[in-house]
Design a protein around this motif. Structure first.
Motif, PDB file in Angstrom:
ATOM      1  N   UNK A 111     -11.143 -14.323  -6.317  1.00  0.00           N
ATOM      2  CA  UNK A 111      -9.817 -13.819  -5.985  1.00  0.00           C
ATOM      3  C   UNK A 111      -9.799 -13.098  -4.661  1.00  0.00           C
ATOM      4  N   UNK A 112     -10.881 -12.429  -4.378  1.00  0.00           N
ATOM      5  CA  UNK A 112     -10.920 -11.756  -3.096  1.00  0.00           C
ATOM      6  C   UNK A 112     -10.946 -12.774  -1.983  1.00  0.00           C
TER       7      UNK A 112
ATOM      8  N   UNK B  98      -2.007  -8.940  -8.769  1.00  0.00           N
ATOM      9  CA  UNK B  98      -1.674  -9.637  -7.529  1.00  0.00           C
ATOM     10  C   UNK B  98      -2.093  -8.890  -6.279  1.00  0.00           C
ATOM     11  N   UNK B  99      -2.298  -7.621  -6.409  1.00  0.00           N
ATOM     12  CA  UNK B  99      -2.644  -6.853  -5.224  1.00  0.00           C
ATOM     13  C   UNK B  99      -4.065  -6.353  -5.369  1.00  0.00           C
ATOM     14  N   UNK B 100      -4.942  -7.299  -5.675  1.00  0.00           N
ATOM     15  CA  UNK B 100      -6.275  -6.910  -6.107  1.00  0.00           C
ATOM     16  C   UNK B 100      -7.180  -6.409  -4.992  1.00  0.00           C
ATOM     17  N   UNK B 101      -6.727  -6.507  -3.775  1.00  0.00           N
ATOM     18  CA  UNK B 101      -7.668  -6.163  -2.710  1.00  0.00           C
ATOM     19  C   UNK B 101      -7.948  -4.669  -2.627  1.00  0.00           C
ATOM     20  N   UNK B 102      -6.949  -3.895  -3.010  1.00  0.00           N
ATOM     21  CA  UNK B 102      -7.170  -2.459  -2.994  1.00  0.00           C
ATOM     22  C   UNK B 102      -7.443  -2.040  -4.434  1.00  0.00           C
TER      23      UNK B 102
ATOM     24  N   UNK C 177       0.954   0.729  -2.910  1.00  0.00           N
ATOM     25  CA  UNK C 177      -0.239   0.803  -2.082  1.00  0.00           C
ATOM     26  C   UNK C 177       0.037   1.730  -0.898  1.00  0.00           C
TER      27      UNK C 177
ATOM     28  N   UNK D 149      -7.859 -14.833  -0.147  1.00  0.00           N
ATOM     29  CA  UNK D 149      -7.155 -14.347   1.026  1.00  0.00           C
ATOM     30  C   UNK D 149      -5.676 -14.252   0.781  1.00  0.00           C
TER      31      UNK D 149
ATOM     32  N   UNK E 115     -10.712 -10.451   3.659  1.00  0.00           N
ATOM     33  CA  UNK E 115      -9.984 -11.674   3.286  1.00  0.00           C
ATOM     34  C   UNK E 115      -8.475 -11.549   3.473  1.00  0.00           C
ATOM     35  N   UNK E 116      -7.946 -10.378   3.301  1.00  0.00           N
ATOM     36  CA  UNK E 116      -6.490 -10.229   3.413  1.00  0.00           C
ATOM     37  C   UNK E 116      -6.050  -9.791   4.800  1.00  0.00           C
TER      38      UNK E 116
ATOM     39  N   UNK F   9      -5.604   1.430 -10.094  1.00  0.00           N
ATOM     40  CA  UNK F   9      -6.016   2.466 -11.023  1.00  0.00           C
ATOM     41  C   UNK F   9      -6.818   1.906 -12.201  1.00  0.00           C
TER      42      UNK F   9
ATOM     43  N   UNK G  34       1.441  -2.871   1.507  1.00  0.00           N
ATOM     44  CA  UNK G  34       1.459  -4.185   0.877  1.00  0.00           C
ATOM     45  C   UNK G  34       2.552  -4.302  -0.181  1.00  0.00           C
TER      46      UNK G  34
END
Lengths: 1172, 493
Positions: free
Chosen positions: B22-23, B51-55, A910, B26, A960-961, B58, A900
């Motif tokens: 936020x999740x 901004x890359x909150x899906x994963x 990531x 999408x 969702x992503x 830390x 990502x």
């Protein structure tokens, strides 16, 4: 500890005289707390030798390093290490070893009267301290490895570009000294078992990462490192918690290690969870075999095996294939950036052959629009723009590079060549013009032309940009971090950074010197004449040179004619009648005084912009010329003739009006056809006053010389005046842009002679020569006068005319230029300066080119230069490039990359969602010769890509992503596509490819530049509807509708655009005249091209935007909206005219207006703006 | 989700937890971004995830914020750099030494934009007097500023690292001299969202010569999503670009189109379930509301006469005074960050157009009354406590006369080593003067404040720990204050 803190407090008091921030004092206080007791006795007495660290450093730390240390290094001088002291600062070497008397350091500490005594503003050092320093200088040991030291190293440094982090020995310092201390005293609470405050101190990476309270180590700065502050108890609780403190020696070891940059063994190795295994991205991708899947029938190509394996593992199913209309729109947007035509959709839907899909893909991949679509993301990376950026932000000619990218992609140039040519095309043997143009990639950096800039500083910023951009684009690495210090997470040392920078620091440039702080770095431009232009320009220039020779040569014939000319010139003064104004006013408050010779003298207030208005009676008709004499006067600054401090003026306009005597209100404006002066400043020719330029300028002279009078003659397009007498009104305008440059003294006169410009045939500076008898002139004057004659002699008129014509023809050839790189010839390995802590002013040792030590080495066969770098980037041994590139392609198709963080493949990025797929794609890409179109084909022909993006809410909430790729991609298209879709639906889009950037409609006032009259002049005809990629990009004022849809300003490299949905976008699609214009055109198109029923028309409009057929419900809505609009327009045809832009209402106008509104709605539909 | 009216959209937004929200958004940050515009303090005391909150990153949890008074900021940016020595930093010694060459040791090795050789000192030709209970020294050029002397903190000990306008303005706004980082206003709207329901959270207004040297990057969002960039409200044409409907389309016509558009979008939402569609529907509704709220906001003609007299405003004219009044109206409506640029302070003294004898007084005339009026007006409305007002430029000016090309006009070159600003409201201790420069006004000798310190302080006043407001970009957590910055406690009330 308490004692030590109170010592620190004392120091703070001691330091407060120098006006330092409390916190600075505190820090330095903390740093010296352990040693302060030493500073008051002379160490020379207690030790045989003086040791820098033991004896000198504490003195500097207590009195000097707040200004000359890690936080501030005034005069570029640091006193916190022996190397730095010996290196010296701005004023040179500080120390003459063995000779304290001659050492600047001693002079400054003692205060010898030539310069302020140090410490500046503070108390002098104690006698004992001075004695210690003196002894150190006189007797100290100065054997240092540093080439900057007095003990010069012999021979050129050998730098193979292949060592590990930092100088040898440093990495072992961590292993040998620091890690044992931490293991012994700290890891019980901060280690594998327990991590108090989430802090681990058992690996370098973990130490550098810190814990919940943030970083604990600031490399290079032990004073500010919380770890040290805790160890010495400056911050409570002191560590180790509840245990005895570390010994002074242990603390020193930690501090020393931190101050030297906190380096250690291979960082990637250290951070690896398994230990000893490299971070995946730095390991060359293997060729993973296809995983075993159950549902093999779903799989169309290798991609699908990887995707499906993951889905099956998660117990999930892929989505069904999208319907054909959706598929072809998706393909078309992805591959050429344009929606398919309705015909294309219908053909595809009707084509039942198994090759139907393949045919569409083939067609799109070979479309000339493919290059345009795929150039877009590349131009973001290349920060391509049409202006320089920064304050002045002038235009540049850069579009040849943009076209190069488009063509390269259309020609399916391999990514390998694509890379090599852009990084180092100029260095290829026998580099072709196109290969040189390709180097424009790194010429797209900004250029600061602001007054007073340090050109070298901005050149350096460009080098940094080139390094950072190269690392982002090809290596997916955040090498930028290593500009100031070793990368904290990834295996890039600061030295790696400057080695990399050195590749770019060997190209040609010069600094333009415009005097007075105006100057900037100029890098090469390449003239790009066509074969025809080349031949023409060569021939034309040769002919001009020949003719110029004729003009410069005297002949007996000319010599014979010259005296006549001189006499006429002298006599012609009598042909002019001086006007005596009876009215003269200043609009800005200047006091105008009429002098006896008929001239007006400006005194009193000198406003920023003034207009002088004069009225004078004219006795005769048939006036053929109006003359403005601009005169010196002792009362003016430097005697004038202007009123600015240098005696200059700037005349922006002369307007005149003539009315019959006694009928002042019947005035007629006089139009001037031509303006000629006997002197003009370069770029400010008299004819500026009358020429129809796109922006206004004016007439100015160079006031520096001693000429008393300059003359400007204005020729009206027809003679003016009236038999019965007339009143002439003249307005002399000065403008704000050249503030307070008003004329100081001037006079008006008129003539009715046939050749009014005769009076200015001799340059103002030669006028005195003309008035001197022949015998009184010297040779120089004679020559100058003869030249002046030749420049107006009727005998040479045909020659002059020919030259003018030729010059014009040359200009009209319109030879385009490109910004290119050109490598300097050098026999040495290219090098650059190391910059300590990344500061422009703080230069360190010389560093020679090299690639990052942790990556594949530069092959032996490659030269250590920019070309070598280019080839190294696309070497198959490079673990990053192929992965980074295919990942970015994936990102463009699917909205997110498999990694990502497409800009960061490092340890902080990531991890890939499908690592094997990424590696497979990367190796396949290389195997196929870095074939871009083939990898695109591979992706779009996969079953993964062909899935529908529609899903249940439950499914979307589960993922969702869409990281598992259990459905097709669905996201808003990029800014350029939003615009192109709209213009395509309206049938407006111009298919033309390439060429200079264009100026479609843009609201007023967007280009609002200081120091520039440059205006946005809207392009004509089809150029208004070119694809968005061709829109002119001015960096400080980018095109607003593109900005609204997240297009970057191109001031720096953008790897990943954000995607937002905002009300400003809604306003754009609804109201921007570009989008509404597209709606109007689409309305016309619907009426013309669709069937006659409203249903057919609504369907047609809908399909122009989203390709598929509307559902019945959707159709109902469209028709209901259409009817409501139609009745409104039928009721008021005037409004219908407004909406359609028609001047008069026709029979169809209400319908057209209604379809325009339907189109306006359709162009704002979420689906229209979305690829699904 | 079926009947997605604006109200139900609000319900929807309220119903989901922040994280979940936020999740659920999408692809992209569309919905998150929109909430800056439509949701009332959605982020409240928390910060949005990265901004890359899906994963799981830390450090996904941000530290809680502390209570703060300040809710909004009005930043009066004096582009071009005002002369502190003629306005706020009184130097009697310099006046005495007027015309004397500056000691060579002071300027040796220094870089200037235009000054060459050893220049002469230039004492301020203006009188200063002690003002208010605080006794702040204020120049006669600013006759209105004394009226608020006890509300403001004058800071005389700022310094920067940049001495060219564009980079210095970029630095002052983004904490870095090279374009590419988010501006202060972007950080704030990213961190705190906006309370405005019908307006963007970050608004920029321009007056004076034209846009600042640094261009739109001064209010750019850098690597933050573009929704956090400042929206320029313009004084000519549409106040917000494309705000006005095309000819022949009235508000009710627009409403009708939007109703059908909404229905169509909802139909599609039902079939594809992409929550981004909801966001887009909401964005169109917000656009519609802006079409009436923005013109209403920009129309200052209905303000009482007393207000116009106080500010010196003239409805319909483009001026700094009008912008000050607009700024007050914007923060009243919950806008988080309003930034006014007034360009023209670059008083080198090459002509009467840029000297300190005629140009500087003119600039003061254009700005002094309205700046003071703004603070007074906020105060009388009880808004000053939660509105931080900042006044200042990008660097200072030299204590020496520039005399470029032997110019006889008085002027000062760029000077990054010491300059002054003032701040008021929002938790600032009023009635103080902080920091000292040396007798020439050349260097800071007491309470030095760097730009990162200023930023840390501003964020602190807004209830943000500057070390914790971060955004992950290219593998590292960036912040406005980079790796430095200390809150200036002496400025806090």
């Amino acid at each position: 500890m308490n004692l030590k803190i109170s010592t620190a407090e004392k120091i703070r008091v001691l330091l407060s005289w120098s006006g330092l921030l409390t916190f600075l004092a505190l820090m330095s206080g903390a740093a010296i707390s352990a040693r302060i007791s030493l500073s008051n006795t002379s160490l020379a007495q207690s030790h045989d030798t003086v040791d820098f660290r033991r004896d000198i450093l504490p003195i500097f730390q207590s009195s000097c390093i707040t200004c000359h240390g890690p936080l501030k290094s005034e005069a570029n001088l640091r006193l916190d290490s022996d190397e730095a002291v010996i290196r010296g600062g701005n004023s040179g070497k500080l120390i003459v070893p063995g000779n304290s008397q001659e050492s600047v350091l001693m002079k400054r500490l003692l205060g010898d009267g030539t310069a302020p005594r140090m410490p500046l503003g503070g108390n002098a050092l104690s006698k004992a301290q001075l004695e210690t320093i003196r002894t150190w200088i006189d007797k100290g040991s100065f054997v240092l490895g540093s080439p900057a030291g007095p003990a010069a190293t012999s021979g050129p440094p050998v730098d193979t570009g292949r060592d590990t982090a930092g100088p040898p020995g440093e990495s072992s310092e961590f292993i040998a000294k620091v890690r044992p201390i931490l293991s012994e005293r700290c890891v019980h609470c901060h280690g594998q078992g327990v991590q108090q405050n989430q802090l681990r101190l058992d690996s370098l990476a973990a130490i550098l990462k810190g814990g919940t309270s943030g970083k604990v180590v600031i490399p290079g700065n032990s004073e500010r490192s919380p770890l040290v502050r805790r160890l010495i108890g400056l911050v409570q609780p002191r560590m180790p918690y509840g245990a005895p403190p570390l010994s002074a020696g242990q603390i020193d070891a930690v501090r020393h290690w931190i101050d030297r940059g906190a380096q250690g063994p291979d960082l990637a190795e250290a951070i690896s969870p398994k230990g000893g295994v490299k971070h995946w991205a730095y390991v060359k991708p293997g060729s993973p075999s296809l995983p075993v899947v159950k549902n093999t029938s779903w799989c169309r190509n290798a991609i699908d095996y990887f995707v499906l394996a993951r889905l099956e593992k998660e117990g999930r199913l892929p989505s069904p294939e999208a319907d054909k209309a959706t598929l072809i729109r998706r393909l078309s947007l992805d591959l050429i950036g344009l929606p398919p035509t309705i015909q294309e959709v219908d053909d595809f839907v009707a084509d039942d052959s198994p090759k139907a899909y393949q045919k569409v893909v083939d067609r799109l991949l070979s479309s000339p629009h493919y290059g345009e679509r795929w150039a877009r993301p590349w131009l973001d990376l290349a920060r391509y723009a049409d202006s320089h950026g920064y304050e002045k932000d002038d235009r540049r000619v850069a579009w040849k590079f943009r076209d190069w990218v488009i063509q390269a992609l259309n020609n399916n140039m391999s990514f390998k060549e694509f890379t090599i040519e852009q990084i180092a095309g100029d260095m290829l043997p026998g580099a072709r013009v196109e290969q040189q143009i390709a180097t424009g990639f790194h010429r797209n950096t900004m250029l600061n032309q602001e007054g007073g800039v340090d050109d070298e500083e901005y050149r350096w910023y460009n080098l940094i940009d080139r390094v950072n951009t190269t690392a982002s684009v090809w290596l997916g690495s955040t090498m930028a971090c290593a500009q100031c210090h070793n990368h904290k997470y990834d295996p890039f040392t600061q030295k790696d950074y400057y080695r990399f920078l050195a590749f770019f620091d060997n190209s040609e440039y010069y600094v333009s010197d415009l005097g007075q702080g105006e100057g900037w770095v100029v890098e090469p431009e390449l003239e790009l004449p066509t074969a025809d232009q080349y031949a023409k320009s060569r021939d034309t220039r040769a002919e001009i040179a020949k003719l110029q020779g004729v003009l410069d040569t005297s002949t007996p014939e000319l010599e014979a004619a010259q005296p006549n000319w001189e006499n006429e010139l002298k006599r012609t003064e009598q042909d002019w009648v001086i006007l005596r104004p009876n009215r003269y006013v200043s609009a800005g408050g200047t006091t105008l005084k009429l002098l006896s010779d008929g001239s007006l003298l400006a005194t009193g207030k000198n406003p920023e912009a003034d207009t002088y208005t004069l009225a004078a009676p004219l006795e005769r008709p048939g006036i053929t010329g109006l003359r403005l004499e601009v005169l010196k006067d002792p009362s003016l600054p430097r005697e004038g003739p202007g009123r600015d401090p240098d005696g200059n003026f700037f005349l922006s306009e002369v307007e005149a009006e003539v009315s019959p005597a006694g009928k002042a209100d019947a005035g007629e404006k006089i139009t001037f056809a031509k303006a000629v002066a006997d002197e003009s400043q370069e770029g400010y020719q008299a004819n500026n006053l009358v020429s129809q330029k796109t922006y206004k300028t004016g007439w100015a002279i160079d006031a520096a010389d001693t000429v008393n009078r300059r003359q400007l003659v204005l020729i009206p397009d027809k003679p003016f005046g009236f038999e019965q007498g007339a009143l002439l009104t003249v307005r002399i305008n000065h403008e704000m842009r050249h503030a307070s440059r008003n004329i100081g003294r001037f006079r008006l006169s008129v003539t009715s002679m046939e050749n009014p410009t005769r009076i200015v045939e001799v340059p103002a500076s030669l006028r005195p020569v003309l008035d001197t008898p022949e015998s009184g002139r010297n040779e120089e004057h004679r020559k100058a006068l003869a030249a002046a004659y030749r420049s107006v002699s009727p005998l040479l008129q045909p020659t002059r005319q020919r030259i003018d014509d030729l010059k014009k023809a040359l200009e009209e050839l319109g030879i385009v230029t490109a910004m290119v790189f050109k490598e300097r010839n050098s026999f040495e390995r290219p090098s650059t300066d190391f910059h300590i802590r990344g500061s422009y002013l703080n230069k360190g040792e010389k560093v020679y080119v090299g690639v990052p030590s942790a990556l594949n080495p530069l092959p032996e066969s490659q030269s250590p230069n920019r070309l070598g770098l280019a080839r190294w980037l696309v070497d198959e041994e490079n673990p990053l490039t192929a992965r980074v590139i295919v990942n970015r392609y994936w990102q463009t198709f699917f909205g997110r990359g498999l990694v990502e963080t497409s800009e960061d493949f490092g340890t902080q990025g990531e991890p890939p969602t499908h690592p094997e797929l990424l590696d497979w794609l990367a190796t396949e890409f290389m195997r196929q010769g870095w074939n871009i179109k083939e990898v695109h084909r591979l992706i779009v022909t996969s079953a993964t890509y062909r899935q529908t993006s529609a899903a249940s809410l439950a499914l979307i909430q589960r993922d969702p992503y869409n990281r598992l790729l259990a459905r097709g991609p669905r996201f808003r298209v990029e800014a350029e596509m939003v615009r192109d879709i709209s213009n395509a639906a309206g049938g407006l889009l111009s298919p033309a490819i390439g060429g200079p950037s264009v100026f479609p409609y843009q609201p007023e006032g967007i280009w609002d530049r200081p120091y520039s009259d440059d205006r946005w002049i809207m392009s004509q005809g089809a150029d208004r509807y070119r694809r968005a990629i061709y829109t002119f990009i001015r960096r400080t004022a980018p095109y607003p509708s593109l900005v609204n849809f997240d297009a970057p300003s191109r001031e720096f490299c953008t790897v990943r655009r954000p995607r937002t949905n905002t009300p400003l976008q809604a306003l754009t699609t609804l109201n921007d005249p570009v989008f509404f214009g597209a709606a109007q055109a689409m309305g016309r198109r619907i009426l013309k091209e669709a069937g006659s029923s409203a249903t057919e028309r609504a369907t047609y409009g809908f399909r122009l935007c989203v390709s598929r057929h509307p559902t019945q419900k959707e159709l109902d809505q469209l028709l209901a909206f259409y009817s409501s609009e139609l009745s409104r327009f039928q009721a008021d045809s005037a409004i219908a005219c407004q909406v359609t832009g028609a001047k008069v209402a026709g029979v169809e106008t209400p319908e057209l207006a209604a379809w325009t509104m339907v189109s306006n709605l359709l162009l704002s539909l979420d689906e229209t703006l979305t690829k699904e | 989700m079926k009947n997605c009216t604006p109200d139900s959209m609000q319900d929807f937004l309220r119903a989901v937890t922040r994280r979940h929200f936020f999740r659920q958004t999408g692809l992209g940050v569309g919905a998150a971004a929109l909430t800056v515009l439509i949701n009332r303090s959605l982020f409240g005391a928390d910060l949005p995830p990265q901004g890359t909150a899906n994963v799981p990153g830390p450090d996904p949890e941000k530290a809680p914020h502390f209570a703060s008074k300040a809710k909004s900021i009005i930043y009066l940016f004096m582009a071009g750099a005002p002369s502190q020595l003629d306005l706020l930093d009184h130097k009697p010694a310099l006046q005495q030494l007027d015309g004397k060459p500056i000691p060579e040791s002071v300027v040796k090795g220094e870089r200037f934009a235009f000054i060459r050789g050893v220049p002469k000192l230039l004492g301020s030709p203006y009188r200063f007097s002690q003002c208010g209970d605080s006794g702040a020294q204020i120049s006669e050029l600013l006759p209105h500023l004394p009226e608020i002397a006890d509300d403001i903190a004058v800071v005389r000990s700022l310094s920067t690292t940049q001495f060219n306008h564009a980079p210095a303005q970029i630095f002052m706004n983004t904490g870095h001299q090279i374009v590419g980082r988010p501006s202060l206003g972007s950080w704030l709207t990213y961190g705190l969202g906006s309370e405005a329901s019908n307006l963007p959270g970050f608004v920029v207004l321009l007056s004076g010569e034209n846009q600042p040297d640094g261009g739109t990057a001064c209010w750019g969002s850098g690597f933050l999503p573009t929704v956090y960039q400042g929206v320029q409200f313009r004084s000519q044409g549409d106040p917000v670009l494309f705000l006005t409907n095309p000819e022949g389309i009235q508000s009710q016509d627009r409403r009708r189109l939007l109703d059908y558009l909404k229905t169509l979008n909802e139909l599609h939402l039902q079939s594809v379930s992409d929550p981004e569609i909801s966001t887009r529907i909401a964005s169109y509704e917000m656009a519609y509301r802006m079409q009436s709220s923005v013109p209403e906001l920009m129309d200052i003609s209905k303000e009482p006469e007393s207000i116009h007299r106080m500010y010196g405003t003239e409805p319909g004219k483009a001026s700094f005074a009008n912008n000050c009044l607009l700024a007050r109206r914007l923060v009243e409506r919950g806008v988080r960050f309003v930034q006014l640029y007034h360009r023209g302070w670059d008083t080198h003294g090459t002509s009467s157009h840029d000297d300190i004898a005629s140009r500087l007084p003119k600039l003061c005339l254009e700005t002094d009354q309205a700046s003071a009026a703004l603070v007074k007006d906020l105060k009388q409305r009880g808004l000053l406590d939660n509105t931080l007002v900042i006044w200042g430029g990008e660097f200072g000016r030299t204590p020496m006369n520039e005399e470029r090309n032997r110019s006889k006009f008085l002027g000062r070159d760029h000077h990054p080593k010491a300059f002054s600003m003032w701040l008021a409201g929002g938790g600032i201790k009023g009635g103080i003067t902080l920091g000292q420069t040396d007798d020439f006004g050349y260097t800071v000798v007491e309470d030095p404040i760097e730009i990162h310190d200023l930023h840390a302080t501003v964020l602190h006043l807004m209830g943000i720990d500057h070390t914790k407001l971060t955004y992950r970009f290219q593998g590292r957590d960036f912040r406005l204050t980079d790796v430095s910055g200390n809150v200036v406690n002496k400025l806090l009330a």
